[in-house]
Design an enzyme around this catalytic site. Structure first.
Site, short mmCIF file in Angstrom:
data_model
loop_
_atom_site.label_atom_id
_atom_site.label_comp_id
_atom_site.label_asym_id
_atom_site.label_seq_id
_atom_site.Cartn_x
_atom_site.Cartn_y
_atom_site.Cartn_z
NE ARG A 1 -3.71 2.51 0.96
CZ ARG A 1 -4.65 3.03 0.20
NH1 ARG A 1 -4.81 2.62 -1.04
NH2 ARG A 1 -5.46 3.95 0.70
CD GLU B 1 -10.43 -25.30 25.84
OE1 GLU B 1 -9.48 -25.72 26.52
OE2 GLU B 1 -10.64 -25.67 24.66
#
Length: 379
Positions: free
Chosen positions: A268, A363
């Site tokens: 870019r 978890e």
């Protein structure tokens, strides 16, 4: 670490990369938008030995260690966190619980089918009103002769509908008393056992997450895993390994987001040069790379300790905490580097951004990891 382990790790990484490029990458956006759980893919992962990585060869698995297992999760999550999540939940929760605590008969019945991906596994601990407060769970198992009768509901269960077999932790004693839970193996099709509502999630949308419902579900005592009252103790040991899986999942997502941001920053151009030349961008990439490397070291340290048969309660919690928070930071900065394009679905970083957040919750939240770590260091 032996040369053989390093070679295995490199071979697995390249194999999973090739598989991911061929079978997963072309479908990531469609699966995410449609919330499609690609069941056939997991059969193919089973054919490649990825659904029973920790299972010994004589039970139909590949008999590898946590270092190789972590490597596979990282490479899957680098492309699609949803696939990495489902593969990890199948291996480290349901399958591993049976491997660690099942009788020889139970292992012979279930492990070969799970290890090959012929069957998909689910694991049920979390409930609608008891997340971290598992000692107060409402799902009960009451013994009647040689049978147990299960009643209640589990939620946020990976493969709660599609799983062929589930390890379920149910309360067999009074609430909030020691040793009040027991683990059971319940097969899909058992009367009284069904999948409930499917969650409409922010991220990880191709990994199925649903309720599991039990209404007068009768199972024989032969489906009990280990001793009565040992269910929660077993779960903590299973979660020690599961947290390494989530650390690996986080690491893979961080890598995926970083890879995309690095490539974009080099391509870019603004003001006549690549945006990577600007210090504001290059320093972001430097911080991202450093955090990822630290997360990698923590994750593989926990994996190596697990392979050595040592306690990993503290180390797995540290790895999970740091890697999951790193995934969120890296994904956030990746979106920032892409600017407006990072906020669109034309580029991959918005999905890494959405997927990463679950890693700080599933978890055991980041807050619970700090509870675990502090208890270990204050012993």
């Amino acid at each position: 670490m032996t040369n053989e382990i390093v070679e295995n790790q490199e071979l697995i990484a390249q194999s999973v990369r090739d598989l991911s490029d061929r079978l997963i990458r072309p479908n990531v956006r469609q699966w995410d938008e449609e919330q499609h759980f690609p069941l056939d893919l997991f059969k193919q992962l089973g054919d490649q030995g990825l659904m029973g990585m920790l299972v010994p060869v004589h039970y139909g698995g590949t008999g590898l260690g946590y270092r190789e297992y972590v490597t596979a999760i990282v490479e899957l999550a680098r492309v699609d966190g949803s696939v990495g999540l489902s593969m990890a939940a199948h291996n480290s929760l349901c399958t591993n619980h049976i491997l660690l605590f099942g009788s020889e008969t139970q292992k012979q019945i279930y492990l070969p089918q799970l290890a090959t991906g012929e069957w998909i596994g689910a694991w049920g601990l979390t409930e609608p009103n008891t997340g971290s407060d598992a000692g107060n769970m409402r799902t009960t198992a009451i013994r009647q002769g040689d049978e147990w009768v299960l009643n209640g509901a589990k939620n946020f269960i990976t493969h709660g509908r599609s799983g062929n077999v589930a390890v379920v932790i149910a309360r067999t004693g009074e609430p909030n008393t020691p040793h009040n839970a027991t683990a059971f193996v319940v097969e899909r099709g058992t009367p009284g056992f069904s999948g409930g509502r499917k969650e409409d999630k922010l991220g990880m949308r191709a990994s199925e997450t649903t309720e599991m419902l039990f209404q007068d579900c009768r199972i024989p005592d032969s489906q009990r895993l280990g001793a009565v009252g040992d269910g929660f103790v077993q779960s903590l040991k299973v979660l020690d390994g599961g947290r390494i899986s989530i650390a690996a999942l986080s690491l893979g997502i961080a890598y995926g987001a970083y890879d995309a941001a690095l490539a974009y920053a080099k391509e870019r151009e603004q003001f006549g040069q690549p945006i990577a030349n600007f210090q504001s961008i290059s320093f972001k990439l430097a911080d991202m790379a450093t955090d990822i490397e630290a997360a990698k070291l923590l994750t593989y340290q926990a994996a190596d300790l697990k392979d050595a048969g040592k306690s990993v309660t503290k180390e797995s919690a540290m790895a999970k905490l740091f890697a999951s928070e790193t995934a969120v930071r890296v994904a956030n900065e990746s979106v920032q580097i892409f600017g407006g394009y990072g906020y669109t679905k034309d580029f991959p970083v918005e999905k890494f951004y959405r997927d990463a957040k679950l890693c700080t919750i599933g978890e055991g939240t980041s807050e619970i990891q700090k509870v675990v770590i502090s208890r270990q260091i204050l012993k």
